[in-house]
Design an enzyme around this catalytic site. Sequence first.
Site, PDB file in Angstrom:
ATOM      1  N   GLU A 158       0.821  -1.214   0.000  1.00 34.81           N
ATOM      2  CA  GLU A 158       0.000   0.000   0.000  1.00 34.81           C
ATOM      3  C   GLU A 158       0.855   1.264   0.000  1.00 34.81           C
ATOM      4  O   GLU A 158       0.619   2.210   0.750  1.00 34.81           O
ATOM      5  CB  GLU A 158      -0.971  -0.010   1.196  1.00 34.81           C
ATOM      6  CG  GLU A 158      -1.912  -1.209   1.162  1.00 34.81           C
ATOM      7  CD  GLU A 158      -2.973  -1.215   2.252  1.00 34.81           C
ATOM      8  OE1 GLU A 158      -2.700  -0.693   3.346  1.00 34.81           O
ATOM      9  OE2 GLU A 158      -4.057  -1.758   1.999  1.00 34.81           O
ATOM     10  N   ASP A 214      -8.425  -9.006   3.990  1.00 36.34           N
ATOM     11  CA  ASP A 214      -8.166  -7.912   4.921  1.00 36.34           C
ATOM     12  C   ASP A 214      -9.209  -7.859   6.030  1.00 36.34           C
ATOM     13  O   ASP A 214     -10.001  -6.923   6.066  1.00 36.34           O
ATOM     14  CB  ASP A 214      -8.153  -6.588   4.128  1.00 36.34           C
ATOM     15  CG  ASP A 214      -7.567  -5.447   4.935  1.00 36.34           C
ATOM     16  OD1 ASP A 214      -6.983  -5.717   6.002  1.00 36.34           O
ATOM     17  OD2 ASP A 214      -7.689  -4.289   4.500  1.00 36.34           O
ATOM     18  N   GLU A 242     -12.284  -2.540  12.263  1.00 34.19           N
ATOM     19  CA  GLU A 242     -12.351  -1.773  11.019  1.00 34.19           C
ATOM     20  C   GLU A 242     -13.529  -2.199  10.147  1.00 34.19           C
ATOM     21  O   GLU A 242     -14.279  -1.357   9.646  1.00 34.19           O
ATOM     22  CB  GLU A 242     -11.033  -1.936  10.251  1.00 34.19           C
ATOM     23  CG  GLU A 242     -11.054  -1.270   8.890  1.00 34.19           C
ATOM     24  CD  GLU A 242      -9.718  -1.371   8.149  1.00 34.19           C
ATOM     25  OE1 GLU A 242      -8.754  -1.934   8.708  1.00 34.19           O
ATOM     26  OE2 GLU A 242      -9.646  -0.869   7.019  1.00 34.19           O
TER      27      GLU A 242
HETATM   28  C1  GCU Z   1      -6.049  -2.200   5.885  1.00 31.36           C
HETATM   29  C2  GCU Z   1      -6.371  -0.878   6.500  1.00 31.36           C
HETATM   30  C3  GCU Z   1      -5.210   0.054   6.459  1.00 31.36           C
HETATM   31  C4  GCU Z   1      -3.971  -0.630   7.027  1.00 31.36           C
HETATM   32  C5  GCU Z   1      -3.717  -1.931   6.307  1.00 31.36           C
HETATM   33  C6  GCU Z   1      -2.560  -2.735   6.872  1.00 31.36           C
HETATM   34  O1  GCU Z   1      -5.902  -2.055   4.501  1.00 31.36           O
HETATM   35  O2  GCU Z   1      -7.482  -0.316   5.855  1.00 31.36           O
HETATM   36  O3  GCU Z   1      -5.544   1.203   7.201  1.00 31.36           O
HETATM   37  O4  GCU Z   1      -2.871   0.188   6.914  1.00 31.36           O
HETATM   38  O5  GCU Z   1      -4.862  -2.723   6.410  1.00 31.36           O
HETATM   39  O6  GCU Z   1      -2.824  -3.771   7.479  1.00 31.36           O
HETATM   40  O7  GCU Z   1      -1.415  -2.377   6.712  1.00 31.36           O
END
Ligand code: GCU
Length: 681
Positions: free
Chosen positions: A291, A370, A398
Site C-alpha cells: 500500500e 483484509d 475496522e
Molecule cells: C487495511 C487498513 C489500512 C492498514 C492496512 C494494513 O488495509 O485499511 O488502514 O494500513 O490494512 O494492514 O497495513
Amino acid sequence: MSASASEPVPVPELPGGVDPAWLPPAVFRPLGSRRTLISGTGPLVDTVHGEVAYACARFGGRVARGVRAPGVSYDVVLEVGEGGDRDALGDEGFALVRAGGVTRVTAGGQAGLLYGLFHLVRLGEAAFRGERARETHRPALALRMLDHWDNVAVHPVMGQVERGYAGGSLFWRDGLARSTPEELARVRWYGRLLAACGVNAVAVNNVNVHEAEARLLTDRVGEVAAIADALRPYGIRTHLSVSFAAPMGLGGLPTADPLHEAVTDWWAETTGRVYAAIPDFGGYVVKADSEGQPGPFAYGRSHADGANLLAGALAPYGGTVHWRAFVYDHRQDWRDRSTDRARAAYDHFAPLDGEFAPNAVLQVKHGPLDFQVREPLSPVIGAMPGTRLAVEIQATQEYTGQQRHACWLGPMWSEALRFRPEGEGRPSVGELARGGGLVAVSNAGDDPFWTGHPLAQANLYTVGRLAWRPDADPRAVLREWIELSFVPEETAGPERLRGGLHAVLDGSWRTYEKYTAPLGVGFMVQPGHHYGPSVDGYEYSPWGTYHFADRDGVGVDRSRATGTGFAGQYAKPWAEVYESPGTCPDELLLFFHHVPYGHVLHSGETVIQHIYDTHFEGVAEAEEARRVWAGLVGLVDPARHARVAERYEEQVRGAREWRDHINTYFFRKSGVPDARGRRIH
Ligand code: GCU
C-alpha cells in the site's frame, strides 16, 4: 524500573473517570483478604509484591516478602522456582497447587509469577477452597503481541489512530509522546490489563510510517524508551514499526538496498543505539512494498533479503523483525480478471520458505484479504513450514462495526486458530504459529472505556487469552471476562446479568455477518472509512476487492478449473473442498465461486433467499440484543450501561441500513422476489 530488589512496585493509579475494565478492585478481594508470602527477586517479582500489597491494603490481608517469619502461617505462597521448575515451566509458566490449606504458585521465572498472580485473581475464591491437584500452565505462544496503528501526529485522513475507534492514542498526542504522570499511569494501567490477559509485547506506532514515526528510531528513541519504562513492570516488551527507507530518509544514504554495505552498517549502528536506550527492546515491525510503503522490490531484492537485513541488525541483541506479508497490488485494473488480490501473499512469500533468518517472523493476516467478517484461512499459513509465522488478527473493528456495533470476535479468531491447513491429524494454525506468535491490531485508545464500545473490551481480553491458549474454548474466555468485569463479587441477580451478557455477545459476530456482506464475499463497505454499506463502493476500484454481481449471479470464481486458481494454493483436503461449489462450505461460497442466484446451498435455501433471510434475521437479532441490554439497567454500572445503550441505537440503525441496501441491491439485480413476501425497498 524498580528502585531496588524486594521493593514493591506500587500499582499505578487509575486516572479519574477511566473504567477499570477487567481489573476492578473487587476482583482482588479473595487474594487481598489472606496472608501471602512472596519469594523471589527481580523487577517482576516487585510488581507482584506491589499487586498483593495493593490487594491487602484494600481487603485486610497481609503480605511478606522473602523468608517466612517464625510462627506465622500463610494462606498463599507465591514463589519463583529453581532448577527443575524453571526447565519444566519456562520463564512464563507456573504451577498451582493447594494442599494443607495453602495455595502455592511456583513459577518458572519472574514473568510466570506475574501470570500466576493474575490466574489466582481469575479463579477468585475457588483458588482458596479445598484441595487442588498440581496443575501447570504455560503459554502456547511465546509472542503475544498488540500492534498499535497509532500515529505520532494527527494524520489529516486517518486521525491520531489509524482505524482507531476509541479516541486518541494512549501513547501519543499531537506529535509528542504522552508524558504527564497521569498519562504515564494510564500507559502502566494498560500494561497491567494486558498482563492480566497474557499479552507480553506491544508495538507502539503505526505500520504506515510517516515522518514523525520514522524518527522514533533515531533522535526520538527516548520517547519510545519512556513508554517501554511504563510497560516493562508488567512484563511487556516494546516494539517499533520502522520504514524500510529509513537509511535514506533518516540516514541520508542514496539507497536502502538491503544488500548494500552502507545500508547494513546504518541499520547495525542505528539498532545499537536503540538497544542502548531500551535494553530489552523487542524489535521491528515492517510493512514493506505494501500500500505504497517502500520495500526491497525497488532494488530487485526479495522480501527475504529485506527481512534478513533487519534481522541481522537485531540478532546481536536478541531482537526480532516482524515482517508483514500484506503485499498485493493496490493499483489493480478491475477489468483485468486474471489478477486476484487473495492470491498475492502466497505468490510473493511461499516461494521464499526457508530463506528467512531465524529471528525474522513473517506476520500473516489470518485471511487472504483484509480482516473481513468472514474469510477462509490465508493459504500462506500452511505453506511455509521452514519459516517462523505469526498470525495477525484485528481487534480494532475496522470491518466489523467500528466499535459502534457489538461484535465479539472470539469465535472467528478461534476458528482460524483451530483450523488445520493440511486437514485432520495435522497441526492447527495455533500450533503452526508457535514460532512467531499471535499479533492483534489493538482496539484501545484514550477513551474512558479504553475501547469506545465497552463490550469491545471483550475482544482485547480475548486476544491475550487465545494467544496464551489458541485451542481454548472462546466462550470460556468470554465467561472469564464477564466474571472479572461485571460480576466481580456475588451481587444480587448475577445470573440474569451473566445470561444477558452471553445473550448479547455469544452470537454477535454471526449477527454482524448476517446483516453485512453475504456468504464470504466481503467488502461492500463505504470506501475510505469502511463503515456502513456500499455494495459497489469498491467494485470498480484499484484495490482488488470485487464481488462481480450481475443480473444472473454473484461471487468470485477462485477455482483452479475456471477461476483465478486461488483454491489451488491450499493443501489437500482444502484445495478440493474449496474447488467445487458442491463441497465449499456455504459461508465461504461467494468467496470461492460465482454462482447463480438460484443456486441451492447446503442449507437447502437458494443464494438469493439466503441473502434476504439473513438480512432480516440479522436486524431482528440486533434489535433483540438492544432489548436484552436495556433490561440489564440497574445491574451494570450506569455509565457503562448508558454508553452501550447508546451504541445499540446506532447498531440497530446501521443494521437496518445494511439490510435495506443489500436486499434492495440484490432484488434489483436479480428480479427475484422474496419468497416470504417481505418489503424490499
Ligand atoms: C487495511 C487498513 C489500512 C492498514 C492496512 C494494513 O488495509 O485499511 O488502514 O494500513 O490494512 O494492514 O497495513
